[in-house]
Write an enzyme that holds these catalytic residues in place. Structure first.
Site, PDB file in Angstrom:
ATOM      1  N   SER A   1       0.838  -1.191   0.000  1.00 47.36           N
ATOM      2  CA  SER A   1       0.000   0.000   0.000  1.00 47.36           C
ATOM      3  C   SER A   1       0.879   1.249   0.000  1.00 47.36           C
ATOM      4  O   SER A   1       1.697   1.427  -0.896  1.00 47.36           O
ATOM      5  CB  SER A   1      -0.951  -0.044   1.200  1.00 47.36           C
TER       6      SER A   1
ATOM      7  N   ASP B   1      -8.811  -4.490  -5.736  1.00 47.52           N
ATOM      8  CA  ASP B   1      -8.278  -3.915  -4.504  1.00 47.52           C
ATOM      9  C   ASP B   1      -9.107  -2.686  -4.126  1.00 47.52           C
ATOM     10  O   ASP B   1      -9.292  -1.784  -4.935  1.00 47.52           O
ATOM     11  CB  ASP B   1      -6.815  -3.516  -4.729  1.00 47.52           C
TER      12      ASP B   1
ATOM     13  N   HIS C   1      -7.073  -6.157  -0.279  1.00 44.47           N
ATOM     14  CA  HIS C   1      -6.018  -5.155  -0.381  1.00 44.47           C
ATOM     15  C   HIS C   1      -4.654  -5.823  -0.312  1.00 44.47           C
ATOM     16  O   HIS C   1      -4.321  -6.459   0.684  1.00 44.47           O
ATOM     17  CB  HIS C   1      -6.177  -4.148   0.758  1.00 44.47           C
TER      18      HIS C   1
END
Length: 496
Positions: free
Chosen positions: A210, A437, A465
């Site tokens: 991320s 995602d 995710h």
């Protein structure tokens, strides 16, 4: 709400819910005196096979004599010491996620061969956790901030959220003014290069998830020849503006909720009904109802407002393994008028403890995001982005976009502009993307891989995710091979 990961992936979330049911600039040369290789990094046992230590780094890289701050580190040593390759640095995202907690929870989830050959290393970036944390608000103040309507429908609601945002920024200016100008991702990338030297690695081996992909990309821009291997999983696109990041992230949550709804309506008793479109209509009606009449919860005295409920729903979309809990939470809310499970999910996102205290993840997240990119300068500008997001993501758009509002009142403003990162001179860099995602849309992974001079795209056709720690054997084997040998998969490889 900004793009985040939940440290330790699904584990912490599942445990919490189970309990409730019975996370272009080039580097300036570093002064020789700041090299940590001469500091002597002393690792000490910190339980359960982990070792911890601290490295001092300059507070201000432009003025190294201004003092230092400590960066707290942790490692799980390689199990095969004789065949050890080096250190695998990690970042779980956020920004604001604790790299120390991530390694404690997830280090043993890395591939078996990677565990044998690498020390798994985590660190709390400056401003986070154990590394001189940014602290601004008390627990009750954060409760008020998160309870305030973050998807305002009229001027009164806009003014109310603006007042909370101003208070957030003013509190940070009062309590963390010395640190706020120095918590950008560029600063953290400088730190990571010093940490690499401190552990004795000639080049960096790294896994970032991320926001950790942005940290990795910024490192690659500044230190392209210092890279051994970089895995960027659940990528952010560096060239996207701060406000457009929020608009596109909202679109990702809408896509993820559609996927959840499609799964739910196939089973008897789905609280959202029997069709996807009906499920979307049901959720919209539920949010409007909460805007008028919040739910109670059995954990504490907080009312489960539209803001808390939407955050709880979004939290469960981060991992497909959390979908059964979301289904249960919505059923509890619809049939029993009880928001306990929804606010439990939300508390996981913002790292609120049962005693009403918070980690500093929220404050660090805001501080880093405000420092990294310019933000829309006025409420009117934010309104225009929120209106755009509402069209593309009716159920999540305004909530996500307005979540960045404190940045327009922030005491320090950046002049850095978003731009593509090429990392010219780097070895191959592996970018991993998941097609549905919720927090970092797949398009960002495609974009980053194409912007990097030596980017390689690996894709997972799936939900949730990030991809690597989901356990998909295709993703795991391709990523592990790259980490171990430096040989990436073929660009454009898809795992189903």
């Amino acid at each position: 709400m900004r793009a985040k990961t939940i440290s330790g992936a699904v584990t912490a979330l599942v445990l919490a819910l189970a309990s409730a049911c019975t996370s272009d600039p080039k580097a300036a040369p570093l002064p020789p005196s700041t090299s940590p290789s001469s500091q002597g990094l002393a690792w000490k046992d910190c339980g359960e096979g982990f070792q911890c230590g601290t490295v001092q780094v300059p507070l201000d890289y432009a003025h190294p004599s201004a003092g230092t701050i400590g960066i707290a580190m942790i490692r799980l040593p390689a199990s095969d010491r004789s065949g050890r390759i080096g250190s695998l640095f990690t970042n779980p995202g956020g920004p604001g996620g604790s790299g120390i907690e991530f390694v404690r929870q997830a280090a043993r989830s890395f591939g078996a061969d990677v565990r044998r050959k690498f020390d798994i290393v985590g660190f709390d970036p400056r401003g986070v956790g154990q590394s001189d944390p940014v602290r601004c608000l008390t627990g009750p103040q954060l409760d008020t901030f998160f309870s305030t309507d973050a998807s305002p429908d009229d001027r009164a609601e806009i003014d109310a959220f603006a007042a909370q945002s101003k208070n957030f920024a003013a509190s940070c200016a009062k309590r963390a003014s010395a640190l706020l100008p120095h918590v950008s991702t560029r600063d953290a990338a400088h730190d990571m290069d010093l940490l690499r030297a401190a552990v004795g690695d000639a080049k960096l081996t790294y896994y970032g998830a991320s926001y950790g992909t942005y940290l990795g990309a910024v490192y690659a821009e500044q230190f392209p020849t210092h890279i051994r291997t970089l895995v960027l999983d659940g990528a952010l696109d560096p060239k996207v503006s701060s406000a457009e990041v929020l608009v596109q992230q909202a679109r990702g949550f809408e896509t993820a909720f559609r996927a959840f709804a499609a799964d739910c309506v196939q089973s008897p008793g789905c609280p959202l009904g029997t069709t996807v479109e009906g499920a979307l209509t049901r959720l919209s009606a539920f949010q409007k109802q909460l805007d008028r009449t919040p739910l109670a919860n059995t954990r504490d005295t907080r009312k489960v407002t539209e803001a808390w409920a939407t955050m709880g729903i979004a939290t469960a979309l981060y991992a497909k393994e959390s979908w059964p809990y979301l289904r249960q939470a919505l059923s509890q809310a619809f049939t029993q008028h009880d928001g306990t499970l929804l606010i439990t999910l939300a508390d996981t996102m913002v790292e609120r403890k049962p005693n009403g205290t918070y980690s500093n993840e929220t404050e660090a997240n805001m501080a880093v995001n405000c420092a990294d990119k310019p933000n829309p300068p006025t409420l009117t500008a934010y309104q225009s982005y929120a209106d755009k997001a509402r069209k593309e993501s009716p159920r999540f758009g305004p909530f996500v976009v307005w979540g960045g509002l404190p940045c327009i009142y922030w005491p320090t403003q950046t002049k850095q502009t978003p731009h593509p990162i090429k990392a010219t001179g780097s070895p191959p860099i592996l970018v991993v993307g998941t097609t549905r995602d919720p927090a970092t849309p797949y398009q960002w992974a495609e974009n980053l891989a194409s912007e990097l001079d030596n980017g390689v795209l690996l894709s997972l056709n799936g939900d949730g995710h990030t991809a690597y720690l989901q356990g998909d054997p295709c993703i795991t084997s391709a990523t592990d091979r790259y980490l171990l040998t430096g040989t990436p998969p073929r660009d454009g490889t898809h795992c189903n």
